[in-house]
Design a protein around this motif. Structure first.
Motif, PDB file in Angstrom:
ATOM      1  N   TYR A   1       0.834  -1.211   0.000  1.00 51.84           N
ATOM      2  CA  TYR A   1       0.000   0.000   0.000  1.00 51.84           C
ATOM      3  C   TYR A   1       0.863   1.253   0.000  1.00 51.84           C
ATOM      4  O   TYR A   1       0.588   2.209  -0.742  1.00 51.84           O
ATOM      5  CB  TYR A   1      -0.924  -0.002   1.222  1.00 51.84           C
ATOM      6  N   LYS A   2       1.901   1.253   0.818  1.00 47.45           N
ATOM      7  CA  LYS A   2       2.761   2.442   0.917  1.00 47.45           C
ATOM      8  C   LYS A   2       3.425   2.749  -0.421  1.00 47.45           C
ATOM      9  O   LYS A   2       3.607   3.921  -0.783  1.00 47.45           O
ATOM     10  CB  LYS A   2       3.805   2.237   2.008  1.00 47.45           C
ATOM     11  N   GLN A   3       3.797   1.707  -1.158  1.00 45.25           N
ATOM     12  CA  GLN A   3       4.430   1.922  -2.458  1.00 45.25           C
ATOM     13  C   GLN A   3       3.440   2.516  -3.462  1.00 45.25           C
ATOM     14  O   GLN A   3       3.777   3.425  -4.229  1.00 45.25           O
ATOM     15  CB  GLN A   3       4.994   0.603  -2.982  1.00 45.25           C
ATOM     16  N   ILE A   4       2.206   2.005  -3.465  1.00 48.24           N
ATOM     17  CA  ILE A   4       1.178   2.536  -4.373  1.00 48.24           C
ATOM     18  C   ILE A   4       0.872   3.986  -4.013  1.00 48.24           C
ATOM     19  O   ILE A   4       0.751   4.853  -4.887  1.00 48.24           O
ATOM     20  CB  ILE A   4      -0.098   1.679  -4.296  1.00 48.24           C
ATOM     21  N   ARG A   5       0.735   4.275  -2.732  1.00 50.28           N
ATOM     22  CA  ARG A   5       0.449   5.638  -2.280  1.00 50.28           C
ATOM     23  C   ARG A   5       1.567   6.594  -2.686  1.00 50.28           C
ATOM     24  O   ARG A   5       1.307   7.703  -3.168  1.00 50.28           O
ATOM     25  CB  ARG A   5       0.267   5.646  -0.764  1.00 50.28           C
TER      26      ARG A   5
ATOM     27  N   LYS B   1      -8.262   3.324  -6.933  1.00 48.68           N
ATOM     28  CA  LYS B   1      -8.504   2.288  -7.938  1.00 48.68           C
ATOM     29  C   LYS B   1      -7.316   1.330  -8.038  1.00 48.68           C
ATOM     30  O   LYS B   1      -7.494   0.111  -8.152  1.00 48.68           O
ATOM     31  CB  LYS B   1      -8.764   2.939  -9.299  1.00 48.68           C
ATOM     32  N   ALA B   2      -6.100   1.896  -7.982  1.00 43.03           N
ATOM     33  CA  ALA B   2      -4.902   1.051  -8.055  1.00 43.03           C
ATOM     34  C   ALA B   2      -4.808   0.143  -6.839  1.00 43.03           C
ATOM     35  O   ALA B   2      -4.446  -1.034  -6.962  1.00 43.03           O
ATOM     36  CB  ALA B   2      -3.654   1.937  -8.153  1.00 43.03           C
ATOM     37  N   VAL B   3      -5.146   0.670  -5.661  1.00 37.78           N
ATOM     38  CA  VAL B   3      -5.126  -0.135  -4.435  1.00 37.78           C
ATOM     39  C   VAL B   3      -6.153  -1.255  -4.521  1.00 37.78           C
ATOM     40  O   VAL B   3      -5.871  -2.414  -4.195  1.00 37.78           O
ATOM     41  CB  VAL B   3      -5.402   0.758  -3.200  1.00 37.78           C
ATOM     42  N   ASN B   4      -7.358  -0.907  -4.967  1.00 39.18           N
ATOM     43  CA  ASN B   4      -8.430  -1.911  -5.077  1.00 39.18           C
ATOM     44  C   ASN B   4      -8.027  -3.029  -6.032  1.00 39.18           C
ATOM     45  O   ASN B   4      -8.247  -4.213  -5.755  1.00 39.18           O
ATOM     46  CB  ASN B   4      -9.707  -1.231  -5.549  1.00 39.18           C
ATOM     47  N   THR B   5      -7.415  -2.651  -7.146  1.00 44.68           N
ATOM     48  CA  THR B   5      -6.981  -3.670  -8.115  1.00 44.68           C
ATOM     49  C   THR B   5      -5.850  -4.525  -7.542  1.00 44.68           C
ATOM     50  O   THR B   5      -5.887  -5.754  -7.630  1.00 44.68           O
ATOM     51  CB  THR B   5      -6.504  -2.984  -9.413  1.00 44.68           C
ATOM     52  N   ALA B   6      -4.863  -3.861  -6.951  1.00 43.25           N
ATOM     53  CA  ALA B   6      -3.687  -4.581  -6.455  1.00 43.25           C
ATOM     54  C   ALA B   6      -4.036  -5.547  -5.327  1.00 43.25           C
ATOM     55  O   ALA B   6      -3.527  -6.676  -5.292  1.00 43.25           O
ATOM     56  CB  ALA B   6      -2.634  -3.582  -5.978  1.00 43.25           C
ATOM     57  N   PHE B   7      -4.920  -5.137  -4.416  1.00 41.83           N
ATOM     58  CA  PHE B   7      -5.198  -5.961  -3.243  1.00 41.83           C
ATOM     59  C   PHE B   7      -6.279  -7.012  -3.484  1.00 41.83           C
ATOM     60  O   PHE B   7      -6.516  -7.847  -2.605  1.00 41.83           O
ATOM     61  CB  PHE B   7      -5.576  -5.077  -2.055  1.00 41.83           C
TER      62      PHE B   7
ATOM     63  N   ASN C   1      -8.194   9.454  -6.222  1.00 45.23           N
ATOM     64  CA  ASN C   1      -9.135   8.487  -6.812  1.00 45.23           C
ATOM     65  C   ASN C   1      -8.402   7.456  -7.664  1.00 45.23           C
ATOM     66  O   ASN C   1      -8.758   6.270  -7.672  1.00 45.23           O
ATOM     67  CB  ASN C   1     -10.191   9.220  -7.644  1.00 45.23           C
ATOM     68  N   LYS C   2      -7.370   7.915  -8.371  1.00 46.20           N
ATOM     69  CA  LYS C   2      -6.560   6.969  -9.151  1.00 46.20           C
ATOM     70  C   LYS C   2      -5.852   5.984  -8.224  1.00 46.20           C
ATOM     71  O   LYS C   2      -5.761   4.789  -8.515  1.00 46.20           O
ATOM     72  CB  LYS C   2      -5.529   7.720  -9.995  1.00 46.20           C
TER      73      LYS C   2
ATOM     74  N   ARG D   1       3.674   6.253  -5.147  1.00 47.55           N
ATOM     75  CA  ARG D   1       3.726   6.386  -6.610  1.00 47.55           C
ATOM     76  C   ARG D   1       2.706   7.411  -7.117  1.00 47.55           C
ATOM     77  O   ARG D   1       2.978   8.171  -8.055  1.00 47.55           O
ATOM     78  CB  ARG D   1       3.480   5.019  -7.251  1.00 47.55           C
ATOM     79  N   HIS D   2       1.531   7.440  -6.499  1.00 47.66           N
ATOM     80  CA  HIS D   2       0.472   8.323  -6.975  1.00 47.66           C
ATOM     81  C   HIS D   2       0.457   9.694  -6.299  1.00 47.66           C
ATOM     82  O   HIS D   2       0.010  10.669  -6.907  1.00 47.66           O
ATOM     83  CB  HIS D   2      -0.898   7.657  -6.771  1.00 47.66           C
ATOM     84  N   MET D   3       0.925   9.779  -5.066  1.00 43.71           N
ATOM     85  CA  MET D   3       0.690  10.992  -4.280  1.00 43.71           C
ATOM     86  C   MET D   3       1.936  11.814  -3.978  1.00 43.71           C
ATOM     87  O   MET D   3       1.818  12.968  -3.558  1.00 43.71           O
ATOM     88  CB  MET D   3       0.007  10.618  -2.960  1.00 43.71           C
ATOM     89  N   THR D   4       3.113  11.266  -4.170  1.00 49.07           N
ATOM     90  CA  THR D   4       4.329  11.979  -3.764  1.00 49.07           C
ATOM     91  C   THR D   4       4.452  13.339  -4.440  1.00 49.07           C
ATOM     92  O   THR D   4       4.752  14.354  -3.789  1.00 49.07           O
ATOM     93  CB  THR D   4       5.579  11.127  -4.058  1.00 49.07           C
ATOM     94  N   GLN D   5       4.197  13.408  -5.739  1.00 49.26           N
ATOM     95  CA  GLN D   5       4.382  14.662  -6.472  1.00 49.26           C
ATOM     96  C   GLN D   5       3.397  15.731  -6.024  1.00 49.26           C
ATOM     97  O   GLN D   5       3.772  16.883  -5.764  1.00 49.26           O
ATOM     98  CB  GLN D   5       4.261  14.424  -7.981  1.00 49.26           C
TER      99      GLN D   5
END
Length: 827
Positions: free
Chosen positions: A373-377, A453-459, A449-450, A379-383
């Motif tokens: 989860y931390k990696q997905i977060r 969706k990525a979290v839902n798919t990955a998990f 929101n992206k 990737r999407h939110m750092t910037q």
């Protein structure tokens, strides 16, 4: 040939010789000048030469003198020359530096040979030069720089030879060399590649390791086995040439394949007692931070590089038995758990909407704590977080912050309500609105929101993964969704257990969970409700303060403590029931009541004691922090939340004639030079009078009498079970060991659903039985030989209930035994 030609030839020959001589002298002068410059300007200072830095692993050493763990930056253990295997020394000398014991750091013959043959018939570096290179120079690809480095190595090598004996240099070199796979030094290499101490290395195995010194990757037996095999033959052939090995031995060993069956890369979570080692590491960091435990120069010790030796109380034999007993018991218990829950959803079973929501939130939090989860977060939110931080607010944004702002988007005024309820501050409110009114808010919502969706798919997509398993590897490979993996691991019952010597306080074994790789949380120091294992403290207080006999009889009827009783100050009347909510109405002895865990009798005793503080005082004397004990009479039923360590500590008094012994797990700490940094000071005090203590022990022997036929030692103990079977306890002891054990789920809804499955006698006591049987069965440990509890010469309370039953009271006398004075004349 004419005389003139002869004279001319002679002249040119002499001129040529003079030029060579001048050139040689010039070269020597230049070299001397370079040596002088290097020694004065580029040489490491004297202190660094005399005390070169080694990053040495710190070792955990058991009471039975086994190294059972290390912490390290580099996995290196220090070896002195006298401890080195002769096979290693012979192979090294024969291969790397045959004139090592005769040169002074630079091998002139080897150097001239290398220059003349351009290195095709062997290099020129001596072992001392190679050591200098390991310490002070890095190889350069530039030829001029490499020549300069070589000169520096020569100078440093000569300086080393001045300061150290040949034997010390050999040991330093072998301790410094890197063999890959986190094995630095020959000692670690022998254990990593062959699974043995370096003293046990055979000639052919020593040749493998010495062959790796030339290039640890090219000649690595794991990475390049064929190269390694060939290099091993070269090393052994050199040993033959130097008479360290016979030709026949060489021929027989050369054809044998290298046996790599013992290869095991050492990592921190491998090996026995992983939970103990983890907790010990935390403790060591704290203690080494204190001013009184510093180096002679005042600097702090570094656990990872300073080569400390930590002498612990752990007995590896008992630790291994404890881990075996854990595996045997918990694997069977887990099978039963999955059978009982088959077809049931633990998130909704017997739960109302509020409980179900709480359980789901806990599952989501576990998902958020995962690396995936931390990696997905990130990737999407750092910037976007970085942009907001630079342009809007410096306050960090958690998931909770974002959910609050989403809620405000949906329900205007939500944030104002939170401010009024003081759930958030005015500054937080201002930061939220500052962000929501900025241009970054739509971007953040889009990215969020992206991400969802990525979290839902990955998990929720099956993937190949490793999960915990009760097998020889401690894991298995499956295809499973990450969310199902979280649920699977959450549903595993856990254990926390300590084995403790009641006389010394030495912790002999420590089991913090079922598998440290997948479950890092240690259950030895976690606080859980203790249930009926607390009741012996209530009975002890009644015996000590009220001199009550174990034969005293109490009616098994509902007992109440009235509201506003000045001794207890309850707001409402309290009338707890027995665990099965049934009462026999019959008189029952205290001994039997303790065995049956009758809540009615515990409440009766609390009323007889007259206050909670007296019980809390006894608890404090038994080594438990009184502040952990609530000031309510309900403690008599086992409501306090205590740790496995707390209970083990307190029960040492029962096992040790009333003397409580503080648990210790480290006896001393030494630095790499043998200087003692820390020494444990045992702490003991008498908590219970010897005569009263034996009365309590006799009662607990009766409670555990079902076990006695299985053991050589006298055995006593008490089970404990909490509401809804969330916690199962057994604290058992002999005169030689206290074993405190808790079993349960990491969440309160991970539990059994019936008393037959969830009671302490099923959840925890079998572990005690298995462990004690293993300990007593090992004659090298010596437990169980004439192991009986000390009986005092003076008995203040008669414990033989048959004597009470045969005594006929006179008219007007009380037949109930209470105080010792009632029997002073007769007994």
């Amino acid at each position: 040939m004419s005389a003139k030609n002869i004279t001319g030839t002679s002249f040119f020959r002499h001129r040529y010789l003079r030029l060579m001589l001048i050139g040689l002298i010039g070269f020597l002068v230049l070299m001397a000048l370079l040596f002088f410059i290097i020694s004065k300007t580029l040489l490491p200072d004297t202190e660094e030469l005399e005390n070169p830095r080694y990053e040495i692993a710190s070792q955990f050493i058991s009471a039975d003198k086994e190294v059972f763990g290390k912490v390290f930056k580099f996995n290196r253990e220090w070896l002195d020359y006298k401890d080195l295997n002769p096979n290693i020394i012979n192979a090294l000398i024969a291969t790397e530096d045959v004139r090592f014991f005769s040169h002074s750091g630079i091998d002139i013959r080897g150097t001239l040979r290398a220059v003349f043959y351009l290195g095709n018939k062997g290099g020129a570096s001596t072992i001392t030069q190679q050591l200098a290179k390991l310490f002070f120079t890095q190889r350069s690809s530039s030829f001029p720089r490499r020549v300069w480095q070589k000169l520096k190595e020569w100078v440093i090598a000569i300086e080393f030879e001045k300061r150290y004996t040949k034997e010390e240099i050999l040991a330093m070199y072998l301790n410094k060399s890197d063999f890959l796979y986190d094995a630095v030094g020959i000692g670690a290499a022998a254990k990593t590649y062959f699974g043995v101490d370096q003293k046990e290395l055979k000639v052919e195995d020593a040749a493998v390791l010495i062959g790796m010194l030339k290039n640890p990757r090219l000649f690595n037996p794991i990475i390049n086995p064929e190269n390694s095999q060939n290099r091993r033959s070269v090393v052994m052939k050199q040993m033959v040439k130097k008479d360290f090995l016979s030709e026949d031995d060489y021929l027989s060993k050369r054809v044998k394949p290298t046996n790599m069956g013992g290869f095991r890369r050492e990592v921190h979570h491998d090996g026995i007692a992983p939970y103990f080692r983890s907790e010990l590491t935390k403790w060591l960091k704290n203690i080494l931070d204190e001013d009184q435990y510093r180096k002679p120069d005042g600097s702090k010790y570094n656990l990872y590089v300073d080569g400390l030796k930590i002498y612990t109380t752990i007995d590896t034999r008992i630790q291994k038995y404890a881990e075996q007993a854990m595996y045997e018991h918990m694997s069977n218990l887990q099978i039963r758990y999955f059978e009982r829950w088959k077809g049931k959803d633990f998130l909704t079973y017997n739960a109302n909407a509020e409980k179900t929501e709480g359980r789901k939130k806990q599952l989501i939090q576990m998902m958020k704590d995962s690396d995936r989860y931390k990696q997905i977060r990130a990737r999407h939110m750092t910037q976007i977080f970085s942009d907001i931080n630079n342009n809007v607010t410096k306050a960090p944004l958690s998931d909770t912050d974002i959910f609050r702002m989403f809620e405000e988007d949906d329900t205007k005024g939500h944030l104002k309500t939170l401010v009024k309820k003081k759930n958030i501050t005015q500054d937080q409110y201002d930061n939220y609105f500052g962000l929501m009114e900025s241009d970054y808010w739509p971007v953040l919502k889009s990215q969020w929101n992206k991400m969802q969706k990525a979290v839902n798919t990955a998990f929720n997509t099956k993937t190949r993964m490793r999960i915990f398993a009760y097998n020889e590897y401690g894991e298995k490979v499956v295809d499973m969704t990450p969310m199902d993996s979280i649920k699977y691991h959450l549903q595993h019952m856990q254990i926390g257990s300590l084995a403790l010597d009641p006389k010394t306080g030495n912790i002999l074994a420590w089991v913090g969970g079922i598998g440290h790789k997948y479950f890092q949380y240690d259950h030895v120091n976690s606080n859980r409700q203790v249930g009926s294992t607390f009741k012996p403290f209530i009975y002890s207080t009644a015996i000590i303060e009220n001199a009550m006999s174990p034969c005293y009889k109490v009616e098994d009827v509902r007992q109440c403590i009235q509201a506003h009783d000045p001794n207890f100050n309850l707001a409402s009347t309290w009338c707890p029931g027995n665990s099965d909510n049934k009462y026999t109405g019959q008189s029952i002895t205290l001994r039997q009541a303790l065995k049956d865990s009758k809540n009615s009798v515990s409440v009766f005793l609390m009323k007889e004691i007259g206050n909670v503080q007296t019980v809390r005082n006894l608890i404090g004397n038994l080594g438990i922090d009184k502040e952990k004990i609530p000031n309510f009479p309900s403690i008599c039923l086992g409501t306090p939340e205590l740790s496995v360590m707390d209970m083990a500590n307190a029960y040492t008094a029962f096992a040790n004639d009333g003397i409580v012994t503080k648990p210790i797990f480290v006896t001393r700490i030494e630095d790499k030079n043998g200087r003692v940094i820390y020494t444990a000071v045992p702490e003991q005090k008498r908590a219970i009078n010897s005569a009263y203590n034996y009365v309590i022990v006799d009662m607990l022997k009766y409670v555990a009498s079902i076990l006695q036929s299985k053991f050589k030692s006298e055995v006593a103990g008490k089970t404990g079970t909490t509401n809804d079977y969330k916690d199962g306890w057994f604290v058992g002891f002999t005169p030689e060991v206290v074993i405190s054990t808790w079993v349960g789920g990491d969440q309160e809804f991970i539990r059994f659903n019936s008393l037959s499955d969830g009671q302490g006698a099923v959840m925890a006591r079998p572990f005690f039985e298995k462990l004690l049987m293993k300990i007593e069965g090992d004659n090298t440990i010596g437990f169980g030989q004439n192991s009986v509890f000390m009986r005092p010469e003076e008995e203040l309370i008669e414990i033989d209930c048959s004597k009470y039953e045969t005594t006929v009271p006179q008219e007007g006398e009380d037949a109930q035994p209470k105080k010792p004075s009632d029997f002073d004349e007769e007994f």
